[in-house]
Design a protein around this motif. Structure first.
Motif, PDB file in Angstrom:
ATOM      1  N   ARG A 196       0.824  -1.202   0.000  1.00 62.05           N
ATOM      2  CA  ARG A 196       0.000   0.000   0.000  1.00 62.05           C
ATOM      3  C   ARG A 196       0.861   1.256   0.000  1.00 62.05           C
ATOM      4  O   ARG A 196       2.074   1.214   0.176  1.00 62.05           O
ATOM      5  CB  ARG A 196      -0.923  -0.015   1.219  1.00 62.05           C
ATOM      6  CG  ARG A 196      -1.921  -1.177   1.206  1.00 62.05           C
ATOM      7  CD  ARG A 196      -2.820  -1.133   2.420  1.00 62.05           C
ATOM      8  NE  ARG A 196      -3.799  -2.223   2.400  1.00 62.05           N
ATOM      9  CZ  ARG A 196      -4.697  -2.434   3.348  1.00 62.05           C
ATOM     10  NH1 ARG A 196      -4.757  -1.616   4.407  1.00 62.05           N
ATOM     11  NH2 ARG A 196      -5.541  -3.444   3.256  1.00 62.05           N
ATOM     12  N   ALA A 197       0.164   2.417  -0.119  1.00 60.77           N
ATOM     13  CA  ALA A 197       0.859   3.690  -0.251  1.00 60.77           C
ATOM     14  C   ALA A 197       1.717   4.011   0.967  1.00 60.77           C
ATOM     15  O   ALA A 197       2.759   4.664   0.844  1.00 60.77           O
ATOM     16  CB  ALA A 197      -0.161   4.807  -0.487  1.00 60.77           C
ATOM     17  N   ASP A 234       6.028  10.072   1.957  1.00 59.80           N
ATOM     18  CA  ASP A 234       7.046  11.029   2.400  1.00 59.80           C
ATOM     19  C   ASP A 234       8.382  10.856   1.686  1.00 59.80           C
ATOM     20  O   ASP A 234       9.457  10.981   2.287  1.00 59.80           O
ATOM     21  CB  ASP A 234       7.245  10.942   3.916  1.00 59.80           C
ATOM     22  CG  ASP A 234       5.976  11.311   4.675  1.00 59.80           C
ATOM     23  OD1 ASP A 234       5.280  12.253   4.237  1.00 59.80           O
ATOM     24  OD2 ASP A 234       5.680  10.655   5.690  1.00 59.80           O
ATOM     25  N   ASN A 235       8.301  10.521   0.416  1.00 58.57           N
ATOM     26  CA  ASN A 235       9.436  10.615  -0.496  1.00 58.57           C
ATOM     27  C   ASN A 235       8.999  11.610  -1.571  1.00 58.57           C
ATOM     28  O   ASN A 235       8.326  11.233  -2.534  1.00 58.57           O
ATOM     29  CB  ASN A 235       9.766   9.260  -1.128  1.00 58.57           C
ATOM     30  CG  ASN A 235      10.435   8.302  -0.161  1.00 58.57           C
ATOM     31  OD1 ASN A 235      11.634   8.366   0.080  1.00 58.57           O
ATOM     32  ND2 ASN A 235       9.630   7.414   0.434  1.00 58.57           N
ATOM     33  N   PRO A 236       9.337  12.905  -1.429  1.00 59.85           N
ATOM     34  CA  PRO A 236       8.735  13.955  -2.269  1.00 59.85           C
ATOM     35  C   PRO A 236       8.853  13.715  -3.767  1.00 59.85           C
ATOM     36  O   PRO A 236       7.972  14.130  -4.529  1.00 59.85           O
ATOM     37  CB  PRO A 236       9.510  15.214  -1.850  1.00 59.85           C
ATOM     38  CG  PRO A 236       9.984  14.921  -0.467  1.00 59.85           C
ATOM     39  CD  PRO A 236      10.279  13.457  -0.439  1.00 59.85           C
ATOM     40  N   LEU A 262       1.047   5.366  -5.037  1.00 62.15           N
ATOM     41  CA  LEU A 262       0.905   6.773  -4.654  1.00 62.15           C
ATOM     42  C   LEU A 262      -0.050   7.478  -5.612  1.00 62.15           C
ATOM     43  O   LEU A 262      -0.229   7.058  -6.762  1.00 62.15           O
ATOM     44  CB  LEU A 262       2.275   7.458  -4.687  1.00 62.15           C
ATOM     45  CG  LEU A 262       3.330   6.921  -3.696  1.00 62.15           C
ATOM     46  CD1 LEU A 262       4.644   7.646  -3.908  1.00 62.15           C
ATOM     47  CD2 LEU A 262       2.861   7.061  -2.259  1.00 62.15           C
ATOM     48  N   ASP A 263      -0.634   8.564  -5.148  1.00 64.94           N
ATOM     49  CA  ASP A 263      -1.538   9.351  -5.995  1.00 64.94           C
ATOM     50  C   ASP A 263      -0.774  10.194  -7.013  1.00 64.94           C
ATOM     51  O   ASP A 263      -1.355  10.683  -7.977  1.00 64.94           O
ATOM     52  CB  ASP A 263      -2.412  10.263  -5.128  1.00 64.94           C
ATOM     53  CG  ASP A 263      -3.366   9.473  -4.244  1.00 64.94           C
ATOM     54  OD1 ASP A 263      -3.723   8.347  -4.657  1.00 64.94           O
ATOM     55  OD2 ASP A 263      -3.732   9.962  -3.168  1.00 64.94           O
ATOM     56  N   LYS A 264       0.514  10.356  -6.793  1.00 67.43           N
ATOM     57  CA  LYS A 264       1.323  11.206  -7.663  1.00 67.43           C
ATOM     58  C   LYS A 264       1.737  10.453  -8.920  1.00 67.43           C
ATOM     59  O   LYS A 264       2.437   9.435  -8.846  1.00 67.43           O
ATOM     60  CB  LYS A 264       2.567  11.684  -6.900  1.00 67.43           C
ATOM     61  CG  LYS A 264       3.445  12.645  -7.676  1.00 67.43           C
ATOM     62  CD  LYS A 264       4.623  13.089  -6.822  1.00 67.43           C
ATOM     63  CE  LYS A 264       5.513  14.067  -7.570  1.00 67.43           C
ATOM     64  NZ  LYS A 264       6.678  14.478  -6.748  1.00 67.43           N
TER      65      LYS A 264
END
Length: 641
Positions: A220-221, A226-228, A235-237
């Motif tokens: 899961r996410a 917290d890895n920018p 991840l949503d990114k």
């Protein structure tokens, strides 16, 4: 009466092993352990005065040193667990692994205040299953030597100050179950992990960047938060599209274009001159059929060395056929992009070996990694079927089965192109100059587990196509730069339709007299190629257990092992290199039983590879459980006493 000599010899063996073990009074061993403790706690030099032991006048097993656990049988240190003891020093892996490297299964230093890094010498603890270093102040990069610990299953370095990139080889360890590195400052791209056994994974709160490599469906996410600069599922990114190098071309000046154009022209002239010279030399040499042994010398290791592939065994054949670059079929665009047939013929090559079905060459091409070129004769597979077979193999892939990156096929012979694996074969590892001395039980069990998984996967995916390996031997098990095992040459040979019918397997073990009967082959009985793979895999297991080659003293290894078991001399078949290091004979016997089932004379009595894989995985699980047995118990991510 036959059993008495075994009992005596086994007792004597245990006695000798006990004499050789560190706990039998080897002062150097105790000195190394005391040095390790003094480095952990440099400001508390009187640790031994607390009743902890850890001194050169006592024994870590017999006198119960704090945090040390030993085997009940051969007195060897298996676990060092020193959690939450406020140690403020550094990790002296060199002293620890020099003293107990081959026997140590568990090292836990969780919840102290240790500083510095993990030394490269940690690889000396080559049988380590569990490494717990969380909750300290460790810093620096994780050493690449961690990838050499092939049996590592639980790895926790969370809540420290580690920096730098993750070693790619660490991510590829087969059998890894836990990888916890959250709350550090680790940077770089996230390597692709072997997900076969991975149960726990967390790299959150670091400085990782780039896309997450196909792990979104497994974790899961919160394992990646917290890895920018990290992107991709789960991840949503989303990851930004890759930019083409052409986008920067508009910034180039005309002068820059002219300069590079001049370089290109000069390079083209030089290449043209070289090509003309090569063509001239090729024309000057008049090949004769049968000159395949020209330009071959004997190397230091006894193998033949060929200076190129331009011998008549290639040229005469390919000149009669197409001989064009289109004859080479590319299967992997990344590794074989723009590879031409002529490139293989022109490149310097080293003859690695010859077998009953062809020759193997190491080929060096400019700007490419070394390639292995297998030239096959007598595969028993027509050209069209071989081509279909190669495309089927290209679709069903396992990371432990070495894929072909290109091939050439004609009715007379075939060429297969692979990535060259630099660490040789299982045969060389077991029977070479070292005689398996540096091939530990943990490494052998990891290799057996991964090979069984790979064969089971290939059998399942290719059963409808009827494609088995067909000719599995210990020389086909290769090791890459990280010493990971790969199965090579899968599906290249179609064996003759025959199988063994004389019983010399487990059923014959019930007989109490007479020598082991010799097996024979019958061309009249149908052969199950998948069950023949199982037999061949069983022989490889026997090689790893005994340290002997497939033909031992002129006898089939399976027949020899069965005769020894029948006469109740089981303890005598095992490789002394394993016994000398205190390997559990119980688990070796369990693996031996699997091998005997695989090598049953009757194909119908042999298990499928999926069953073999499950049996070996169970032995591996038992090996792991034995390393974390009482008096210490593991709960979650920590170790408690």
């Amino acid at each position: 009466m036959a059993g008495k000599p075994i009992s005596c010899s086994f007792i004597i063996l245990l006695f000798l092993v006990g004499l050789a073990s560190p706990s039998s009074g080897n002062e150097d061993f105790r000195v190394l352990l005391v040095k390790f403790m003094q480095t952990l706690s440099p400001y508390d030099p009187l640790v031994s005065d607390k009743g902890w032991g850890w001194n050169t006048t006592s024994d870590p097993c017999d006198n119960g040193w704090k945090g040390v656990s030993c085997d009940v049988g051969p007195r060897m240190v298996r676990k060092v667990v020193l959690d939450k003891l406020n140690f403020t020093g550094t990790l002296d892996a060199g002293s620890l692994c020099s003293g107990v490297g081959s026997s140590l299964f568990v090292l836990s230093l969780t919840g102290n205040q240790l500083t510095g890094g993990i030394p490269q010498e940690i690889a000396g603890c080559d049988n380590l299953n569990h490494l717990y270093l969380s909750g300290n102040h460790f810093s620096g990069e994780l050493p690449g030597s961690l990838s050499l610990i092939k049996g590592l299953k639980r790895f926790d370095v969370s809540n420290n100050n580690f920096t730098g990139e993750l070693p790619p080889g660490l991510a590829e360890i087969s059998g890894m179950k836990s990888f916890l590195a959250q709350n550090n400052r680790i940077s770089g791209n996230l390597p692709k992990f072997d997900l076969t056994h991975l149960e726990e994974f967390n790299v959150s709160n670091n400085e990782l960047s780039g896309p997450i490599p196909q792990m979104g469906g497994h974790f899961r996410a919160n394992s990646f938060l917290d890895n920018p600069n990290l992107c991709g599922k789960p991840l949503d990114k989303e990851c930004p599209p890759t930019t083409s190098s052409n986008s920067t071309s508009k910034d180039w000046s005309i002068d820059r274009y002219l300069i590079y154009a001049g370089y290109a022209f000069i390079g083209l002239v030089i290449i043209t001159i070289i090509i003309l010279k090569l063509v001239s030399n090729m024309r000057r040499r008049k090949p004769k059929v049968g000159d395949e042994n020209q330009n071959v010398a004997v190397g230091e290791d006894g193998s033949n060395k060929a200076d190129d592939l331009k011998t008549s065994e290639y040229r005469s054949q390919y000149s009669m056929e197409s001989g064009t670059s289109s004859a080479l079929v590319i299967l992997d665009d990344d590794l074989a992009k723009d590879l031409k047939f002529e490139d293989l013929l022109r490149a310097p090559a080293e003859l690695l070996g010859r077998g009953s079905h062809g020759s193997l060459y190491k080929v060096i091409l400019n700007h490419r990694a070394a390639l292995a070129v297998k030239r096959i004769k007598g595969s028993g597979i027509p050209n069209d079927e071989f081509t279909r077979r190669m495309h089927s193999l290209n679709k069903v892939r396992h990371r432990r089965v070495l894929p072909a990156i290109a091939f050439y096929s004609s009715n007379q012979e075939k060429l297969l192109v692979y990535e060259h694996q630099p660490n040789g074969s299982l045969f060389k590892l077991l029977h070479g100059s070292e005689n398996g001395k540096n091939f530990t039980w943990g490494s052998r069990l990891v290799a057996a587990t991964s090979m069984a998984d790979a064969l089971a996967y290939m059998h399942e995916g290719l059963r409808e196509d009827g494609i088995a390996h067909g000719n599995l031997k210990s020389t086909d098990i290769l090791f890459d730069g990280d010493k990971e095992a790969f199965i090579s040459e899968y599906g290249l040979i179609r064996p003759e339709k025959e199988r063994r019918i004389e019983p010399y397997g487990p059923k014959s073990l019930k007989k109490k007299s007479g020598s082991a009967p010799k097996g024979r082959l019958s061309p009249t009985l149908p052969r199950d190629d998948f069950k023949e793979d199982v037999y061949d895999f069983g022989v490889i297991l026997l090689e790893m257990l005994t340290g002997k080659s497939a033909t031992h003293n002129g006898l089939d290894l399976a027949r020899w092992v069965n005769s020894m078991v029948r006469e109740e001399w089981t303890g005598e078949v095992f490789d002394r290199a394993l016994l000398d290091k205190g390997t559990s004979e119980e688990r070796m016997v369990n693996l031996l039983q699997v091998a005997i089932k695989c090598t049953s004379a009757s194909a119908g009595d042999r298990p499928d590879m999926s069953q073999v894989s499950k049996m070996i995985s169970a032995i591996s699980e038992e090996e792991e459980k034995s390393s974390i047995n009482s008096p210490f118990s593991f709960t979650g991510d920590s170790v408690s006493m």
